[in-house]
Design an enzyme around this catalytic site. Structure first.
Site, PDB file in Angstrom:
ATOM      1  N   ASN A  34       1.025  -2.919   5.098  1.00 60.33           N
ATOM      2  CA  ASN A  34      -0.295  -1.903   4.899  1.00 60.33           C
ATOM      3  C   ASN A  34      -1.165  -1.292   4.656  1.00 60.33           C
ATOM      4  O   ASN A  34      -2.270  -0.784   4.685  1.00 60.33           O
ATOM      5  CB  ASN A  34       0.966   0.039   5.159  1.00 60.33           C
ATOM      6  CG  ASN A  34       0.451   0.888   5.015  1.00 60.33           C
ATOM      7  OD1 ASN A  34      -0.565   1.821   5.960  1.00 60.33           O
ATOM      8  ND2 ASN A  34       0.006   1.145   3.406  1.00 60.33           N
ATOM      9  N   ASP A  91      -1.017  -8.333  -5.443  1.00 55.77           N
ATOM     10  CA  ASP A  91      -2.598  -7.633  -4.738  1.00 55.77           C
ATOM     11  C   ASP A  91      -2.229  -8.400  -3.866  1.00 55.77           C
ATOM     12  O   ASP A  91      -2.460  -9.730  -3.642  1.00 55.77           O
ATOM     13  CB  ASP A  91      -3.776  -8.496  -5.584  1.00 55.77           C
ATOM     14  CG  ASP A  91      -5.325  -9.158  -5.174  1.00 55.77           C
ATOM     15  OD1 ASP A  91      -5.408  -8.614  -3.468  1.00 55.77           O
ATOM     16  OD2 ASP A  91      -6.086  -9.438  -5.496  1.00 55.77           O
ATOM     17  N   VAL A  92      -2.546  -7.765  -2.177  1.00 56.10           N
ATOM     18  CA  VAL A  92      -2.191  -8.885  -1.465  1.00 56.10           C
ATOM     19  C   VAL A  92      -3.023  -9.518  -0.768  1.00 56.10           C
ATOM     20  O   VAL A  92      -2.870 -10.380   0.397  1.00 56.10           O
ATOM     21  CB  VAL A  92      -2.158  -7.951   0.219  1.00 56.10           C
ATOM     22  CG1 VAL A  92      -0.731  -7.257   0.278  1.00 56.10           C
ATOM     23  CG2 VAL A  92      -3.050  -6.876   0.793  1.00 56.10           C
ATOM     24  N   ILE A 144      -6.528  10.819   9.927  1.00 49.76           N
ATOM     25  CA  ILE A 144      -5.244  11.489   8.708  1.00 49.76           C
ATOM     26  C   ILE A 144      -6.565  11.954   7.600  1.00 49.76           C
ATOM     27  O   ILE A 144      -7.307  11.576   7.112  1.00 49.76           O
ATOM     28  CB  ILE A 144      -4.372  10.973   8.659  1.00 49.76           C
ATOM     29  CG1 ILE A 144      -4.070  10.055   9.775  1.00 49.76           C
ATOM     30  CG2 ILE A 144      -3.464  10.661   7.402  1.00 49.76           C
ATOM     31  CD1 ILE A 144      -2.944   8.730   9.372  1.00 49.76           C
ATOM     32  N   SER A 180      -5.462   0.206  13.360  1.00 46.37           N
ATOM     33  CA  SER A 180      -6.281   1.439  13.585  1.00 46.37           C
ATOM     34  C   SER A 180      -6.757   1.276  14.812  1.00 46.37           C
ATOM     35  O   SER A 180      -6.544   1.098  15.545  1.00 46.37           O
ATOM     36  CB  SER A 180      -7.403   1.364  12.300  1.00 46.37           C
ATOM     37  OG  SER A 180      -8.463   2.609  12.639  1.00 46.37           O
ATOM     38  N   GLY A 218       0.755  -1.169  -0.497  1.00 44.11           N
ATOM     39  CA  GLY A 218      -0.120   0.355   0.053  1.00 44.11           C
ATOM     40  C   GLY A 218       0.276   1.490   0.308  1.00 44.11           C
ATOM     41  O   GLY A 218       0.532   2.244   0.258  1.00 44.11           O
ATOM     42  N   LYS A 247      -9.028  -4.728  12.153  1.00 44.91           N
ATOM     43  CA  LYS A 247      -8.372  -3.902  12.506  1.00 44.91           C
ATOM     44  C   LYS A 247      -7.945  -4.511  13.922  1.00 44.91           C
ATOM     45  O   LYS A 247      -6.627  -5.040  13.927  1.00 44.91           O
ATOM     46  CB  LYS A 247      -8.295  -2.933  12.574  1.00 44.91           C
ATOM     47  CG  LYS A 247      -7.985  -1.591  11.030  1.00 44.91           C
ATOM     48  CD  LYS A 247      -6.688  -2.566  10.441  1.00 44.91           C
ATOM     49  CE  LYS A 247      -7.003  -1.989   9.536  1.00 44.91           C
ATOM     50  NZ  LYS A 247      -5.875  -2.002   8.412  1.00 44.91           N
ATOM     51  N   ALA A 292     -13.794  -5.096  13.146  1.00 47.68           N
ATOM     52  CA  ALA A 292     -13.144  -6.395  12.912  1.00 47.68           C
ATOM     53  C   ALA A 292     -11.728  -6.561  12.294  1.00 47.68           C
ATOM     54  O   ALA A 292     -10.742  -7.180  13.096  1.00 47.68           O
ATOM     55  CB  ALA A 292     -14.703  -6.977  12.940  1.00 47.68           C
ATOM     56  N   TYR A 302     -14.981  -3.051   9.166  1.00 50.36           N
ATOM     57  CA  TYR A 302     -12.991  -2.170   8.982  1.00 50.36           C
ATOM     58  C   TYR A 302     -12.544  -2.716  10.878  1.00 50.36           C
ATOM     59  O   TYR A 302     -11.744  -2.697  10.689  1.00 50.36           O
ATOM     60  CB  TYR A 302     -13.267  -1.058   8.855  1.00 50.36           C
ATOM     61  CG  TYR A 302     -12.164   0.161   9.068  1.00 50.36           C
ATOM     62  CD1 TYR A 302     -11.529  -0.716   7.547  1.00 50.36           C
ATOM     63  CD2 TYR A 302     -11.425   0.407   9.891  1.00 50.36           C
ATOM     64  CE1 TYR A 302     -10.275  -0.119   7.576  1.00 50.36           C
ATOM     65  CE2 TYR A 302     -10.501   0.700   9.671  1.00 50.36           C
ATOM     66  CZ  TYR A 302      -9.439   1.056   9.490  1.00 50.36           C
ATOM     67  OH  TYR A 302      -8.395   1.995   8.918  1.00 50.36           O
TER      68      TYR A 302
END
Length: 258
Positions: free
Chosen positions: A89, A62-63, A187, A141, A12, A158, A156, A154
């Site tokens: 990341n 593509d991770v 951010i 996060s 990323g 993190k 869950a 999201y």
């Protein structure tokens, strides 16, 4: 501890947090593999890093794809001569209530944010062990420490990254490989300040995007101001140079998760 000549891989890395982290590690002396699903973005960042006098390569990945992840790590090793610091990341976000979420929504966020970290770490560990020294730095996060409405999927993902980080740090405790997580707050990247970002989704009826952005900073952050990708890069450099810090999930969020 100096990082001169160390090789860092940042997924990323083509924009936002990843770009900030990659450039801070380059400033600290690292050569960088900038990996991103958008090759063009990755190439732009590598150009900036080369202008700093460091070696840099751009890798499209593509991770969520195991074969691509393995090839990414091998290309880093082949072209930059090893792997010392792995920054996992890459991440995505969407904004929906649990009632609105589809199975596909859930799977996409969990696959990139949690499965992607797992696959990258799995591929990176043999190379780090070969060096007999290593750093794995995962991006979690503040939403991995405290849940947010309309971000259950999201959050869950993190929370999963933080648990994975802690467990892996214990697995690798005797190997001189440390494993830590960065927990960003608010951010001004696409996730928060883009057309479909949180500031746009959470703005009031009579608010402009800028007013929503300012209100969210002032109401959610005790310090009252957003953090920056460079802040996350500073923490990444610290993790890379700290031999006895491992298994930690450190928030850089202006006090949101006190």
């Amino acid at each position: 501890m100096k990082l001169d000549g160390k090789v860092a891989l940042v997924t990323g890395g083509g924009q936002g947090l990843g770009e900030g982290i990659a450039k801070k590690l380059a400033e600290a002396g690292c050569n960088i593999a900038v990996a991103d699903i958008n090759k063009e973005n990755a190439e732009k960042v590598t150009e900036d890093i080369r202008a700093m006098g460091r070696k840099a390569i751009a890798v499209e990945v593509d991770v969520t794809d195991w074969d691509q992840v393995q090839n990414m790590v091998k290309e880093t090793d082949d072209k930059l001569g090893g792997l010392d610091i792995a920054v996992n990341n890459a991440g995505v976000i969407s904004i929906k209530s649990v009632e609105e979420l589809t199975e596909a929504d859930w799977d996409h966020v969990l696959n990139v944010n949690a499965k992607g970290v797992f696959l990258c770490a799995k591929a990176e560990i043999p190379y780090l062990k070969k060096q007999e020294w290593g750093r794995i730095i995962n991006t979690a996060s503040s939403a991995g420490k405290s849940g947010f409405p309309d971000l259950a999927h999201y959050s869950a993902s993190k929370f999963a990254v933080i648990g994975f980080t802690n467990a892996l740090a214990k697995e690798l405790g005797k190997t001189k490989i440390t494993v830590n997580a960065i927990c960003p707050g608010i951010i001004g990247t696409q996730m928060w300040y883009g057309d479909k970002g949180l500031a746009a989704e959470w703005k009031g009826e009579d608010e402009t995007m800028e007013q929503s952005w300012q209100r969210n900073q002032e109401t959610l952050i005790p310090q009252g101001e957003a953090q920056t990708p460079e802040d996350m890069g500073d923490l990444a450099v610290y993790f890379a140079t700290a031999p006895h810090v491992t298994g930690q999930a450190v928030a850089v969020d202006g006090g949101m998760t006190l």
